[in-house]
Scaffold this motif. Sequence first.
Motif, PDB file in Angstrom:
ATOM      1  N   ASP A 168       0.869  -1.168   0.000  1.00 22.53           N
ATOM      2  CA  ASP A 168       0.000   0.000   0.000  1.00 22.53           C
ATOM      3  C   ASP A 168       0.912   1.225   0.000  1.00 22.53           C
ATOM      4  O   ASP A 168       1.758   1.375   0.888  1.00 22.53           O
ATOM      5  N   PRO A 169       0.775   2.100  -0.993  1.00 20.19           N
ATOM      6  CA  PRO A 169       1.679   3.259  -1.061  1.00 20.19           C
ATOM      7  C   PRO A 169       1.690   4.104   0.202  1.00 20.19           C
ATOM      8  O   PRO A 169       2.712   4.735   0.512  1.00 20.19           O
ATOM      9  N   SER A 170       0.590   4.113   0.951  1.00 18.20           N
ATOM     10  CA  SER A 170       0.536   4.931   2.165  1.00 18.20           C
ATOM     11  C   SER A 170       1.502   4.446   3.237  1.00 18.20           C
ATOM     12  O   SER A 170       1.822   5.187   4.175  1.00 18.20           O
ATOM     13  N   VAL A 171       1.985   3.221   3.103  1.00 16.77           N
ATOM     14  CA  VAL A 171       2.965   2.683   4.051  1.00 16.77           C
ATOM     15  C   VAL A 171       4.310   3.383   3.896  1.00 16.77           C
ATOM     16  O   VAL A 171       5.063   3.540   4.861  1.00 16.77           O
ATOM     17  N   ILE A 172       4.606   3.831   2.680  1.00 15.78           N
ATOM     18  CA  ILE A 172       5.924   4.383   2.364  1.00 15.78           C
ATOM     19  C   ILE A 172       5.886   5.896   2.537  1.00 15.78           C
ATOM     20  O   ILE A 172       5.252   6.609   1.753  1.00 15.78           O
ATOM     21  N   HIS A 173       6.596   6.396   3.533  1.00 21.82           N
ATOM     22  CA  HIS A 173       6.586   7.829   3.831  1.00 21.82           C
ATOM     23  C   HIS A 173       7.711   8.532   3.054  1.00 21.82           C
ATOM     24  O   HIS A 173       8.517   9.274   3.625  1.00 21.82           O
ATOM     25  N   ALA A 174       7.751   8.252   1.767  1.00 26.57           N
ATOM     26  CA  ALA A 174       8.691   8.889   0.842  1.00 26.57           C
ATOM     27  C   ALA A 174       7.899   9.106  -0.440  1.00 26.57           C
ATOM     28  O   ALA A 174       7.593   8.137  -1.149  1.00 26.57           O
ATOM     29  N   PRO A 175       7.516  10.339  -0.748  1.00 29.70           N
ATOM     30  CA  PRO A 175       6.525  10.605  -1.809  1.00 29.70           C
ATOM     31  C   PRO A 175       6.874  10.004  -3.174  1.00 29.70           C
ATOM     32  O   PRO A 175       5.992   9.455  -3.840  1.00 29.70           O
ATOM     33  N   ASP A 176       8.121  10.106  -3.598  1.00 31.28           N
ATOM     34  CA  ASP A 176       8.468   9.595  -4.929  1.00 31.28           C
ATOM     35  C   ASP A 176       8.358   8.076  -4.988  1.00 31.28           C
ATOM     36  O   ASP A 176       7.850   7.519  -5.976  1.00 31.28           O
ATOM     37  N   HIS A 177       8.823   7.400  -3.965  1.00 30.70           N
ATOM     38  CA  HIS A 177       8.707   5.937  -3.923  1.00 30.70           C
ATOM     39  C   HIS A 177       7.242   5.512  -3.842  1.00 30.70           C
ATOM     40  O   HIS A 177       6.821   4.556  -4.505  1.00 30.70           O
ATOM     41  N   ALA A 178       6.473   6.225  -3.032  1.00 33.44           N
ATOM     42  CA  ALA A 178       5.049   5.890  -2.892  1.00 33.44           C
ATOM     43  C   ALA A 178       4.308   6.075  -4.214  1.00 33.44           C
ATOM     44  O   ALA A 178       3.446   5.267  -4.587  1.00 33.44           O
ATOM     45  N   ARG A 179       4.654   7.135  -4.931  1.00 32.59           N
ATOM     46  CA  ARG A 179       4.006   7.388  -6.225  1.00 32.59           C
ATOM     47  C   ARG A 179       4.293   6.250  -7.201  1.00 32.59           C
ATOM     48  O   ARG A 179       3.377   5.779  -7.900  1.00 32.59           O
ATOM     49  N   GLN A 187      16.716   4.134  -6.634  1.00 32.45           N
ATOM     50  CA  GLN A 187      17.238   3.046  -5.805  1.00 32.45           C
ATOM     51  C   GLN A 187      18.236   3.578  -4.781  1.00 32.45           C
ATOM     52  O   GLN A 187      19.223   4.220  -5.119  1.00 32.45           O
ATOM     53  N   GLY A 188      17.957   3.312  -3.519  1.00 29.43           N
ATOM     54  CA  GLY A 188      18.859   3.696  -2.439  1.00 29.43           C
ATOM     55  C   GLY A 188      18.606   5.071  -1.865  1.00 29.43           C
ATOM     56  O   GLY A 188      19.123   5.393  -0.781  1.00 29.43           O
ATOM     57  N   GLN A 189      17.851   5.891  -2.565  1.00 28.54           N
ATOM     58  CA  GLN A 189      17.560   7.218  -2.001  1.00 28.54           C
ATOM     59  C   GLN A 189      16.665   7.065  -0.775  1.00 28.54           C
ATOM     60  O   GLN A 189      15.700   6.299  -0.790  1.00 28.54           O
ATOM     61  N   GLN A 190      17.009   7.768   0.267  1.00 27.63           N
ATOM     62  CA  GLN A 190      16.324   7.682   1.564  1.00 27.63           C
ATOM     63  C   GLN A 190      16.344   6.256   2.120  1.00 27.63           C
ATOM     64  O   GLN A 190      15.516   5.878   2.941  1.00 27.63           O
ATOM     65  N   GLY A 191      17.311   5.480   1.636  1.00 28.07           N
ATOM     66  CA  GLY A 191      17.490   4.129   2.150  1.00 28.07           C
ATOM     67  C   GLY A 191      16.525   3.095   1.620  1.00 28.07           C
ATOM     68  O   GLY A 191      16.492   1.960   2.114  1.00 28.07           O
ATOM     69  N   ILE A 192      15.735   3.431   0.584  1.00 31.79           N
ATOM     70  CA  ILE A 192      14.682   2.545   0.088  1.00 31.79           C
ATOM     71  C   ILE A 192      15.050   1.986  -1.290  1.00 31.79           C
ATOM     72  O   ILE A 192      15.513   2.721  -2.162  1.00 31.79           O
ATOM     73  N   TYR A 193      14.813   0.694  -1.457  1.00 29.39           N
ATOM     74  CA  TYR A 193      15.074   0.011  -2.726  1.00 29.39           C
ATOM     75  C   TYR A 193      13.838  -0.797  -3.131  1.00 29.39           C
ATOM     76  O   TYR A 193      13.113  -1.309  -2.275  1.00 29.39           O
ATOM     77  N   PHE A 194      13.624  -0.920  -4.448  1.00 30.01           N
ATOM     78  CA  PHE A 194      12.642  -1.848  -4.998  1.00 30.01           C
ATOM     79  C   PHE A 194      13.403  -3.033  -5.587  1.00 30.01           C
ATOM     80  O   PHE A 194      14.423  -2.846  -6.260  1.00 30.01           O
ATOM     81  N   SER A 195      12.887  -4.248  -5.387  1.00 29.40           N
ATOM     82  CA  SER A 195      13.568  -5.421  -5.936  1.00 29.40           C
ATOM     83  C   SER A 195      12.550  -6.534  -6.159  1.00 29.40           C
ATOM     84  O   SER A 195      11.343  -6.317  -6.108  1.00 29.40           O
ATOM     85  N   GLY A 196      13.053  -7.735  -6.413  1.00 28.73           N
ATOM     86  CA  GLY A 196      12.187  -8.894  -6.640  1.00 28.73           C
ATOM     87  C   GLY A 196      11.308  -8.706  -7.852  1.00 28.73           C
ATOM     88  O   GLY A 196      11.727  -8.168  -8.881  1.00 28.73           O
ATOM     89  N   SER A 197      10.054  -9.128  -7.745  1.00 23.05           N
ATOM     90  CA  SER A 197       9.137  -9.072  -8.893  1.00 23.05           C
ATOM     91  C   SER A 197       8.729  -7.652  -9.243  1.00 23.05           C
ATOM     92  O   SER A 197       8.103  -7.430 -10.281  1.00 23.05           O
TER      93      SER A 197
END
Length: 409
Positions: A249-260, A372-382
Amino acid sequence: MKKQIAVVGGGYSGLTLAYFLEKAGHQVTVFEAEERAGGHCCSVFHKREFCELGSVLGTSETFMKFLRQLGVKAEYKYFHRNFLGPDGQKQAQIGPDEIAGFQEQLKRLPEYLAPYQAALSAPGWAHIPDALTQSFESWCNANKLHTLMRVYAPHLVAFGFGKSSEIPAIYALKYLDIMTLSSMIESRKLISFSNGANEIIAKLSERLDDLRLNTPVTGMIPLDNNRLTIKTPVGEEDFDAAVITVPLDPSVIHAPDHARLMSCYRRKAYNVLSYVAQENYRTTSYFTHNFDKDGHLLLLYSSKPDQPGPLLTAYAAGDLPIKVLKAQIDADLKQAGFKAERLFAYKQWQTFPHVTGVEIKNGFYDQVNALQGQQGIYFSGSLTCFPTLDKLTQYLSDFATRYFGPDQP
């Protein structure tokens, strides 16, 4: 430098990534929302037999080496397959008068793929040209690969990835590279899991130091020092990095660009129903006349590809109530002459995180890679790789080295 890393999602991707990260010397915590780990590695047992409600097979030698490294019992087996009409009559996938044309198109395929090797050979999604953002059907038509498209179609539709008219060409061509396609259509031996795909998860889990089940991530909050806080119903903890391997759920991620970006992902409704049969079967059957119908039999898979077995697994697309879905599948099985005694297990998945061709053309994956890596957050896997066990294994190994290897700060 040793890091504390949170991996969100305890499916095959999350556990495999955690395994590679721990081997590289990092301290890893895996958060899995469900009561069991494994995701699509989901074997169910009936007496001494088992069938898969998710991942069924592998194709690559790299994946086989990984299984052996884990101590998973796997072997190469022939998967007997055919194509059936509504009444169970055998049909040719392509007609005799089309074989020469297909062979000519298959011979030309490497020539047409050559300009796209940067995208097709890249780990995950990168360097995607505009030509591969159109539908796979449009790409094939533009290159006069009409018969080849029909050979691809069963492996896209029946396994829940969508129709050729819908799926962007990059997805289809990345999934069914020439080696994988050849394995499928030439009846080569494929990798089968002797004790079920669950064994892969068991072997991975026993190697991990900190796997937490029934622990959904409810908040991901970047901090000023480039660390971040992970919130769960149990409490809060700080980490150097968080790697998300499942849709959230995007609301879980408190980083606007990653959530978008997370909000852009779509998934496919895909259903797997396992039956106890009145007779033993061993053939995997495709029902191409149902490929444009939700809730009808697309693929029927035997629990024992190399010998007759009493379990049949049926696959269907569409978001339907299980009662409606079962009634339609039961009717399809009966019409085709398969004697199913009863349904004993089923799973209704939301699978294949993907975006539209328009979003890819507008630079969706370029944005993901840049973040990737900005604010410590990465997307991976599927989220960033085609979701087959073969593709994921290679990608996750590369991901761990690229972002968390010894050369990284």
